[in-house]
Motif scaffolding. Structure first.
Motif, PDB file in Angstrom:
ATOM      1  N   LEU A 225       0.644  -1.058   0.054  1.00  0.00           N
ATOM      2  CA  LEU A 225       0.137   0.206   0.035  1.00  0.00           C
ATOM      3  C   LEU A 225       0.857   1.137   0.127  1.00  0.00           C
ATOM      4  O   LEU A 225       0.584   2.338  -0.714  1.00  0.00           O
ATOM      5  CB  LEU A 225      -0.926  -0.089   1.195  1.00  0.00           C
ATOM      6  CG  LEU A 225      -1.892  -0.784   1.298  1.00  0.00           C
ATOM      7  CD1 LEU A 225      -2.927  -1.056   2.632  1.00  0.00           C
ATOM      8  CD2 LEU A 225      -3.033  -0.759   0.074  1.00  0.00           C
ATOM      9  N   VAL A 226       1.978   1.280   0.744  1.00  0.00           N
ATOM     10  CA  VAL A 226       2.730   2.320   0.769  1.00  0.00           C
ATOM     11  C   VAL A 226       3.568   2.583  -0.582  1.00  0.00           C
ATOM     12  O   VAL A 226       3.553   3.781  -0.964  1.00  0.00           O
ATOM     13  CB  VAL A 226       3.897   2.233   2.053  1.00  0.00           C
ATOM     14  CG1 VAL A 226       4.803   3.500   2.132  1.00  0.00           C
ATOM     15  CG2 VAL A 226       3.303   1.850   3.367  1.00  0.00           C
ATOM     16  N   ALA A 227       3.859   1.403  -0.916  1.00  0.00           N
ATOM     17  CA  ALA A 227       4.514   1.600  -2.270  1.00  0.00           C
ATOM     18  C   ALA A 227       3.628   2.337  -3.485  1.00  0.00           C
ATOM     19  O   ALA A 227       3.877   3.256  -4.326  1.00  0.00           O
ATOM     20  CB  ALA A 227       5.003   0.233  -2.941  1.00  0.00           C
ATOM     21  N   LEU A 228       2.319   1.721  -3.532  1.00  0.00           N
ATOM     22  CA  LEU A 228       1.249   2.377  -4.236  1.00  0.00           C
ATOM     23  C   LEU A 228       1.040   3.848  -4.369  1.00  0.00           C
ATOM     24  O   LEU A 228       0.901   4.545  -5.138  1.00  0.00           O
ATOM     25  CB  LEU A 228       0.272   1.459  -4.380  1.00  0.00           C
ATOM     26  CG  LEU A 228      -1.002   1.816  -5.147  1.00  0.00           C
ATOM     27  CD1 LEU A 228      -0.769   2.005  -6.354  1.00  0.00           C
ATOM     28  CD2 LEU A 228      -2.165   1.255  -4.908  1.00  0.00           C
ATOM     29  N   ARG A 242      12.484   5.290  -2.223  1.00  0.00           N
ATOM     30  CA  ARG A 242      12.775   4.269  -2.903  1.00  0.00           C
ATOM     31  C   ARG A 242      12.802   2.596  -2.211  1.00  0.00           C
ATOM     32  O   ARG A 242      12.573   1.946  -2.768  1.00  0.00           O
ATOM     33  CB  ARG A 242      14.119   4.616  -3.640  1.00  0.00           C
ATOM     34  CG  ARG A 242      14.055   5.378  -4.790  1.00  0.00           C
ATOM     35  CD  ARG A 242      15.283   5.339  -5.724  1.00  0.00           C
ATOM     36  NE  ARG A 242      16.588   5.284  -5.243  1.00  0.00           N
ATOM     37  CZ  ARG A 242      17.518   6.258  -4.769  1.00  0.00           C
ATOM     38  NH1 ARG A 242      16.918   7.442  -4.715  1.00  0.00           N
ATOM     39  NH2 ARG A 242      18.683   6.119  -4.241  1.00  0.00           N
ATOM     40  N   ILE A 243      13.208   2.907  -0.756  1.00  0.00           N
ATOM     41  CA  ILE A 243      13.158   1.715  -0.034  1.00  0.00           C
ATOM     42  C   ILE A 243      11.756   1.354   0.065  1.00  0.00           C
ATOM     43  O   ILE A 243      11.497   0.021  -0.083  1.00  0.00           O
ATOM     44  CB  ILE A 243      13.978   2.085   1.452  1.00  0.00           C
ATOM     45  CG1 ILE A 243      15.388   2.285   1.354  1.00  0.00           C
ATOM     46  CG2 ILE A 243      13.456   1.037   2.558  1.00  0.00           C
ATOM     47  CD1 ILE A 243      16.008   2.652   2.324  1.00  0.00           C
ATOM     48  N   LEU A 244      10.689   2.180   0.401  1.00  0.00           N
ATOM     49  CA  LEU A 244       9.588   1.831   0.761  1.00  0.00           C
ATOM     50  C   LEU A 244       9.002   1.318  -0.744  1.00  0.00           C
ATOM     51  O   LEU A 244       8.126   0.519  -0.603  1.00  0.00           O
ATOM     52  CB  LEU A 244       8.855   3.108   0.908  1.00  0.00           C
ATOM     53  CG  LEU A 244       8.932   3.583   2.455  1.00  0.00           C
ATOM     54  CD1 LEU A 244       8.209   4.735   2.760  1.00  0.00           C
ATOM     55  CD2 LEU A 244       8.544   2.606   3.541  1.00  0.00           C
ATOM     56  N   VAL A 245       9.211   2.119  -1.713  1.00  0.00           N
ATOM     57  CA  VAL A 245       8.522   1.507  -3.228  1.00  0.00           C
ATOM     58  C   VAL A 245       9.080   0.322  -3.454  1.00  0.00           C
ATOM     59  O   VAL A 245       8.570  -0.732  -3.796  1.00  0.00           O
ATOM     60  CB  VAL A 245       8.656   2.473  -4.194  1.00  0.00           C
ATOM     61  CG1 VAL A 245       8.312   1.879  -5.603  1.00  0.00           C
ATOM     62  CG2 VAL A 245       8.112   3.608  -3.705  1.00  0.00           C
ATOM     63  N   ALA A 246      10.681   0.048  -3.329  1.00  0.00           N
ATOM     64  CA  ALA A 246      11.244  -1.296  -3.833  1.00  0.00           C
ATOM     65  C   ALA A 246      10.703  -2.469  -2.814  1.00  0.00           C
ATOM     66  O   ALA A 246      10.368  -3.678  -3.336  1.00  0.00           O
ATOM     67  CB  ALA A 246      12.739  -1.061  -3.638  1.00  0.00           C
ATOM     68  N   GLN A 247      10.589  -2.299  -1.667  1.00  0.00           N
ATOM     69  CA  GLN A 247       9.932  -3.155  -0.595  1.00  0.00           C
ATOM     70  C   GLN A 247       8.413  -3.619  -0.936  1.00  0.00           C
ATOM     71  O   GLN A 247       8.124  -4.817  -0.956  1.00  0.00           O
ATOM     72  CB  GLN A 247       9.895  -2.888   0.832  1.00  0.00           C
ATOM     73  CG  GLN A 247      11.501  -2.659   1.242  1.00  0.00           C
ATOM     74  CD  GLN A 247      12.002  -4.097   1.476  1.00  0.00           C
ATOM     75  OE1 GLN A 247      11.340  -5.242   1.739  1.00  0.00           O
ATOM     76  NE2 GLN A 247      13.381  -4.370   1.190  1.00  0.00           N
ATOM     77  N   GLY A 248       7.869  -2.577  -1.427  1.00  0.00           N
ATOM     78  CA  GLY A 248       6.308  -3.092  -1.692  1.00  0.00           C
ATOM     79  C   GLY A 248       6.160  -3.659  -3.314  1.00  0.00           C
ATOM     80  O   GLY A 248       5.418  -4.591  -3.302  1.00  0.00           O
ATOM     81  N   LEU A 249       7.171  -3.393  -4.150  1.00  0.00           N
ATOM     82  CA  LEU A 249       7.078  -3.952  -5.216  1.00  0.00           C
ATOM     83  C   LEU A 249       7.599  -5.278  -5.219  1.00  0.00           C
ATOM     84  O   LEU A 249       7.094  -6.270  -5.974  1.00  0.00           O
ATOM     85  CB  LEU A 249       8.212  -3.288  -6.113  1.00  0.00           C
ATOM     86  CG  LEU A 249       7.705  -1.874  -7.035  1.00  0.00           C
ATOM     87  CD1 LEU A 249       8.742  -1.493  -7.607  1.00  0.00           C
ATOM     88  CD2 LEU A 249       6.487  -2.078  -7.736  1.00  0.00           C
ATOM     89  N   ARG A 250       8.555  -5.705  -4.371  1.00  0.00           N
ATOM     90  CA  ARG A 250       9.003  -6.840  -4.294  1.00  0.00           C
ATOM     91  C   ARG A 250       7.683  -7.825  -3.670  1.00  0.00           C
ATOM     92  O   ARG A 250       7.507  -8.918  -3.869  1.00  0.00           O
ATOM     93  CB  ARG A 250      10.242  -7.161  -3.361  1.00  0.00           C
ATOM     94  CG  ARG A 250      11.459  -6.410  -3.660  1.00  0.00           C
ATOM     95  CD  ARG A 250      12.705  -6.493  -2.884  1.00  0.00           C
ATOM     96  NE  ARG A 250      13.639  -5.714  -3.477  1.00  0.00           N
ATOM     97  CZ  ARG A 250      14.697  -5.201  -2.693  1.00  0.00           C
ATOM     98  NH1 ARG A 250      14.976  -5.509  -1.109  1.00  0.00           N
ATOM     99  NH2 ARG A 250      15.907  -4.569  -3.393  1.00  0.00           N
TER     100      ARG A 250
END
Length: 568
Positions: A225-228, A242-250
Motif C-alpha cells: 500500500l505504501v509503495a502504491l 525508494r526503499i518503501l517502493v522497492a519493498q512494496g514492489l518485491r
C-alpha cells in the motif's frame, strides 16, 4: 523542444563492474556514488526522530487501540489518501483495535479535507472519540476547532505544506512543518502514516499490549500500500522513498500483496510477477483515482481493505468502469481546452482555463495535459457542482515555479480573492467564487510575469543520451527495470536518437505502433507512440525519438521495445 543530455560527474564513481556500462552511467548521473545507496533493505530507512509530534501521536493512538475508543480515519479522495486510509485501518485492526473505521469526504458534498461541515456530519453519524487524518488536515484550522468543540480529539498526519496558522490538534505529524528536523521532506501521506503506525506499534509493545495472547503485526505486510500511494502521488523518490517502493514492489511480485492491488493489476492487464513502479503509476493509480474523481473514494478503499479475492475483483471491475468513464470525460474536456487555447494570448505566463460544463474531478488531469503541451503553469477550473457559483481549481506547474507559493502570494496581495488553497511546489488546489475569476486571472498572471524566467519557460527534456544499436536489447531493458524503482527525483532512464521508420500501424484509439531501426542500421525494433496516428508519419524521413527502453512479453516472447515519449 530542446534536448539536454545528462552529464556524468567530473570524477565518475567506480560502481560494480558487473553492471551494464549504460546502467553504470545512468546511476552515476543520478548521484549514486556507491552501491550501498542501492541497498533497499527496510533497515536502511530513516529514523523517525524529528517527525513532528510523532511520539504524542503514537501514545494517543496506542491508548485508543488499548481502550477500544471509537476511532475514525479521515482520508482524502486520491490514491495517496486511499492507500493511507487503508493502511491505517488495516494495521490498527491488526494491532487489535476493535473499533476503527474510515470516512472519506465526497468531494462534491464536503469538498477537501476536514471541513467543519464534515466534522458535524461525523459527530452526528459516527460519534467518534478520535479522528486521525491522512494526507490532509494541515490546513483544516476551522475543522479541527469544530471537532474540539464537539469533544472529539484530532491527530493530523499529512505531508502538504502548512499555512501561516496550524490547527489546534492533539498531535501533528508532518515532515514539512517549519522547524521539523526529519531529513526527508518527500514522504507521501501514506509514508507519514507508515511511520505513525511503526511508532504506535512500538508504544503498544512498550506498554504490554501484545503480551496477552496478541502478536505484534509485521508492518511489512502493508508496504504494498505504501509503495502504491508513494508512486501515485509523484513525490520525489529519494532513497527513503525508494526503499518503501522497492519493498512494496518485491511483495507484489511475490504475489503477497493485498487482493485489491492484485485485482487492479489484473483488470489493467499487468503481470503481477513483473510489476514496476511505472505499472503502479500509469495503470493502477488512475483506476483507484477514478473513484475519487467521479464518485466516492470509499469504493477504492474497500477494494484495498478486503481480504476476499472475489470481492476485490468485483470492486476492481467497478473502478475500471469508472476509469473508462473518466477517460471519456477527460477527452471531451481536453478538446474544449485546446479550443480555448486558440483564443489565449500566447505570451501568457500562466494559463487559466474554465468551462461551466467541466467536471471538477477531472480538471487536474486537464491542467496537467495542457501544462505538458505548453510548458507553463496551468490552472483549470470547474463549478463545484452544476450551476454553482463556487469554482474548484487544480493547478499544475513547471520546475522552478512554486505554485502553492504563488497562490499564497496572490492571497496576501488580494485578501479574500481565494476562498482556500493548498498543495505543493508542482501541484495545488483552490476554490474561489466565479465572480472573482477575472481578478484572479489578472493577479496570477502578474505574479507569473514577475517570477517566471525565460530559463524556466524553456521547454527542455533531459535524456541519458543515445543508445548504440546493440544496446537496444532485452538484457539492458531488464537491467533498467531491475535497478529501479524510478520516478520523480530519480528519473526513469530516457534516451534519444534518430530512427528510420520501417512500418506503422494503429493500435487502440488514437495511438500507433512503429517498426523502426536506428538510422543507418538494420536492427529493427517496435516503438509504441501514444496520441499519434500512423498517417502522421507517412512519407516522413528519419525521426528523432525520445524514448524509454522496455521489455515486451506478449505472445510468449520476450523482446525489447521503445516507449516513445516525444517525436521531434
Amino acid at each position: 523542444m530542446e534536448i539536454v543530455r545528462r552529464t556524468l560527474p567530473s570524477d565518475p564513481p567506480e560502481l560494480d563492474a558487473r553492471l551494464h556500462p549504460v546502467l553504470r552511467r545512468i546511476l552515476a548521473a543520478r548521484g549514486i556514488t556507491d552501491m550501498t545507496q542501492l541497498d533497499y533493505a527496510m533497515g536502511g530507512m530513516l529514523r523517525p526522530s524529528g517527525l513532528g509530534d510523532l511520539d504524542s501521536a503514537a501514545r494517543r493512538l496506542a491508548r485508543a487501540v488499548a481502550e477500544g475508543e471509537r476511532t475514525l480515519i479521515v482520508g482524502d479522495f486520491d490514491a495517496d489518501g486511499a492507500t493511507g486510509t487503508a493502511l491505517l485501518v488495516g494495521a490498527l485492526r491488526a494491532m487489535g483495535h476493535p473499533n476503527v473505521d474510515f470516512v472519506v469526504p465526497n468531494r462534491f458534498d464536503f469538498g477537501y479535507g476536514l471541513s467543519p461541515r464534515l466534522v458535524r456530519h461525523i459527530a452526528e453519524q459516527d460519534q467518534p472519540e478520535l479522528l486521525v487524518t491522512v494526507d490532509n488536515g494541515i490546513s483544516s484550522v476551522t475543522g479541527v476547532a469544530e471537532a474540539r468543540s464537539s469533544g472529539i480529539e484530532v491527530i493530523i498526519t499529512d505531508h502538504h505544506l502548512p499555512g501561516a496558522d496550524l490547527p489546534d490538534a492533539s498531535a501533528i505529524v508532518n515532515p514539512n512543518l517549519r522547524g521539523a528536523e526529519f531529513p526527508s521532506k518527500a514522504l507521501a501521506g501514506v509514508g507519514v502514516a507508515f511511520y505513525v503506525l511503526a511508532a504506535t506499534r512500538a508504544e503498544l509493545a512498550r506498554t504490554g499490549h501484545f503480551r496477552a495472547g496478541r502478536r505484534a503485526p509485521n508492518l511489512g505486510q502493508f508496504v504494498d500500500l505504501v509503495a502504491l500511494g508513494t508512486v501515485a502521488d509523484l513525490v520525489p523518490l529519494d532513497r527513503n522513498n525508494r526503499i518503501l517502493v522497492a519493498q512494496g514492489l518485491r511483495r507484489i511480485r511475490r504475489n503477497e500483496c493485498r487482493p485489491g492491488i492484485r485485482a487492479l493489476l489484473d483488470v489493467a492487464g499487468r503481470d503481477v510477477g513483473r510489476v514496476s513502479a511505472t505499472d503502479l503509476a500509469f495503470f493502477v493509480a488512475p483506476r483507484l483515482n477514478a473513484a475519487g474523481r467521479l464518485d466516492d473514494m470509499s469504493v477504492g478503499i474497500r477494494c484495498l481493505l478486503t481480504d476476499d479475492p472475489a470481492e476485490a475483483r468485483s470492486l476492481a471491475a467497478e473502478l475500471d468502469a469508472l476509469n473508462r468513464d473518466r477517460r471519456r470525460i477527460q477527452e471531451d474536456m481536453e478538446q474544449d481546452a485546446l479550443t480555448d487555447l486558440e483564443e489565449i494570448d500566447s505570451e501568457d505566463a500562466v494559463v487559466c482555463l474554465f468551462q461551466p460544463g467541466w467536471h471538477q474531478g477531472v480538471v487536474g488531469l486537464v491542467a496537467s495535459r495542457v501544462k505538458e503541451k505548453l510548458h507553463r503553469p496551468v490552472l483549470a477550473f470547474a463549478p463545484d457542482r452544476p450551476g454553482s457559483a463556487t469554482l474548484k481549481g487544480s493547478a499544475r506547474s513547471i520546475p522552478g515555479f512554486h505554485i502553492r507559493d504563488a497562490l499564497a502570494a496572490v492571497e496576501a496581495l488580494h485578501p479574500g480573492l481565494i476562498d482556500r488553497f493548498g498543495g505543493h511546489a508542482m501541484a495545488a488546489g483552490l476554490s474561489l467564487d466565479q465572480a472573482n475569476l477575472p481578478a484572479f486571472r489578472e493577479a496570477i498572471q502578474a505574479y507569473g510575469q514577475e517570477h517566471l524566467s525565460d530559463d524556466m519557460l524553456a521547454n527542455r527534456i533531459q535524456t541519458d543520451g543515445e543508445l548504440a544499436a546493440e544496446d537496444l536489447s532485452v538484457d539492458l531493458a531488464l537491467a533498467l527495470r531491475e535497478w529501479g524503482p524510478w520516478g520523480q527525483g530519480f528519473p526513469e532512464p530516457t534516451f534519444d536518437g534518430w530512427f528510420d521508420i520501417l512500418d506503422r500501424r494503429p493500435i487502440g484509439t488514437g495511438h500507433c505502433k512503429l517498426r523502426v531501426a536506428p538510422r543507418g542500421t538494420r536492427r529493427a525494433i517496435d516503438a509504441l507512440v501514444f496520441y499519434r496516428l500512423p498517417d502522421e508519419f507517412e512519407g516522413s524521413g528519419p525521426v528523432r525519438l525520445v524514448y524509454q527502453l522496455e521489455v515486451n512479453e506478449s505472445l510468449g516472447q520476450v523482446t525489447p521495445q521503445l516507449l516513445v515519449r516525444q517525436v521531434l
